[in-house]
Write a protein that holds these residues in place. Sequence first.
Motif, PDB file in Angstrom:
ATOM      1  N   ARG A  19      -1.119  -8.265 -10.908  1.00 31.81           N
ATOM      2  CA  ARG A  19      -2.454  -8.504 -11.463  1.00 31.81           C
ATOM      3  C   ARG A  19      -3.454  -8.497 -10.321  1.00 31.81           C
ATOM      4  O   ARG A  19      -3.086  -8.639  -9.165  1.00 31.81           O
ATOM      5  N   ASN A  20      -4.712  -8.376 -10.665  1.00 32.81           N
ATOM      6  CA  ASN A  20      -5.796  -8.438  -9.680  1.00 32.81           C
ATOM      7  C   ASN A  20      -5.735  -7.307  -8.658  1.00 32.81           C
ATOM      8  O   ASN A  20      -5.985  -7.518  -7.474  1.00 32.81           O
ATOM      9  N   VAL A  21      -5.388  -6.106  -9.121  1.00 31.79           N
ATOM     10  CA  VAL A  21      -5.405  -4.916  -8.268  1.00 31.79           C
ATOM     11  C   VAL A  21      -6.625  -4.093  -8.654  1.00 31.79           C
ATOM     12  O   VAL A  21      -6.889  -3.872  -9.831  1.00 31.79           O
ATOM     13  N   GLU A  22      -7.354  -3.669  -7.644  1.00 30.20           N
ATOM     14  CA  GLU A  22      -8.544  -2.864  -7.872  1.00 30.20           C
ATOM     15  C   GLU A  22      -8.521  -1.680  -6.913  1.00 30.20           C
ATOM     16  O   GLU A  22      -8.193  -1.833  -5.734  1.00 30.20           O
ATOM     17  N   GLY A  29     -11.247   7.790   1.611  1.00 33.35           N
ATOM     18  CA  GLY A  29      -9.998   7.836   0.867  1.00 33.35           C
ATOM     19  C   GLY A  29     -10.027   6.857  -0.285  1.00 33.35           C
ATOM     20  O   GLY A  29     -11.071   6.614  -0.884  1.00 33.35           O
ATOM     21  N   LEU A  30      -8.883   6.299  -0.577  1.00 34.43           N
ATOM     22  CA  LEU A  30      -8.734   5.359  -1.680  1.00 34.43           C
ATOM     23  C   LEU A  30      -8.092   4.084  -1.141  1.00 34.43           C
ATOM     24  O   LEU A  30      -7.095   4.140  -0.432  1.00 34.43           O
ATOM     25  N   THR A  31      -8.691   2.944  -1.481  1.00 32.33           N
ATOM     26  CA  THR A  31      -8.174   1.657  -1.029  1.00 32.33           C
ATOM     27  C   THR A  31      -7.747   0.837  -2.232  1.00 32.33           C
ATOM     28  O   THR A  31      -8.423   0.832  -3.260  1.00 32.33           O
ATOM     29  N   PHE A  32      -6.627   0.161  -2.093  1.00 35.20           N
ATOM     30  CA  PHE A  32      -6.133  -0.738  -3.128  1.00 35.20           C
ATOM     31  C   PHE A  32      -6.378  -2.162  -2.661  1.00 35.20           C
ATOM     32  O   PHE A  32      -5.836  -2.596  -1.642  1.00 35.20           O
ATOM     33  N   MET A  33      -7.214  -2.856  -3.411  1.00 37.62           N
ATOM     34  CA  MET A  33      -7.519  -4.251  -3.142  1.00 37.62           C
ATOM     35  C   MET A  33      -6.571  -5.085  -4.004  1.00 37.62           C
ATOM     36  O   MET A  33      -6.342  -4.762  -5.171  1.00 37.62           O
ATOM     37  N   TYR A  34      -6.027  -6.143  -3.426  1.00 38.33           N
ATOM     38  CA  TYR A  34      -5.156  -7.041  -4.173  1.00 38.33           C
ATOM     39  C   TYR A  34      -5.668  -8.457  -3.955  1.00 38.33           C
ATOM     40  O   TYR A  34      -5.864  -8.879  -2.814  1.00 38.33           O
ATOM     41  N   ASN A  35      -5.917  -9.146  -5.055  1.00 40.58           N
ATOM     42  CA  ASN A  35      -6.505 -10.490  -5.001  1.00 40.58           C
ATOM     43  C   ASN A  35      -7.800 -10.514  -4.189  1.00 40.58           C
ATOM     44  O   ASN A  35      -8.053 -11.439  -3.426  1.00 40.58           O
TER      45      ASN A  35
END
Length: 113
Positions: A19-22, A29-35
Amino acid sequence: MAYNEKLADRVRARFAGLRNVEEKKMMGGLTFMYNGKMCVGIIKDDLMCRIDPALHEDSIARTGCRTMDFTNRPMSGFIMVDERGMKTQKDFDYWIDLALDFNKKAKPSKKKK
């Protein structure tokens, strides 16, 4: 600047149960934010991982891994992994696990006002 969609799909599949992935397009590029914290990203064909700075030197000694030097300023705790370093699922999971482990104690970026 384009990023590797197949690699993005691998990350999406690995993060599917979290959960809480953006996802954010940044740094070309592309960044994956978590929490709310930067965790991993994709720049061209490389996987960028935010890891514990204490593990940085050991990590860059591994095949396919180097220090992130995006703006001619090497950053301890940020690494780039090329395809040689994540050929197998086990190798790929190793890097993702390092980033997820550090995410628990990483400080979030300061919000811009």
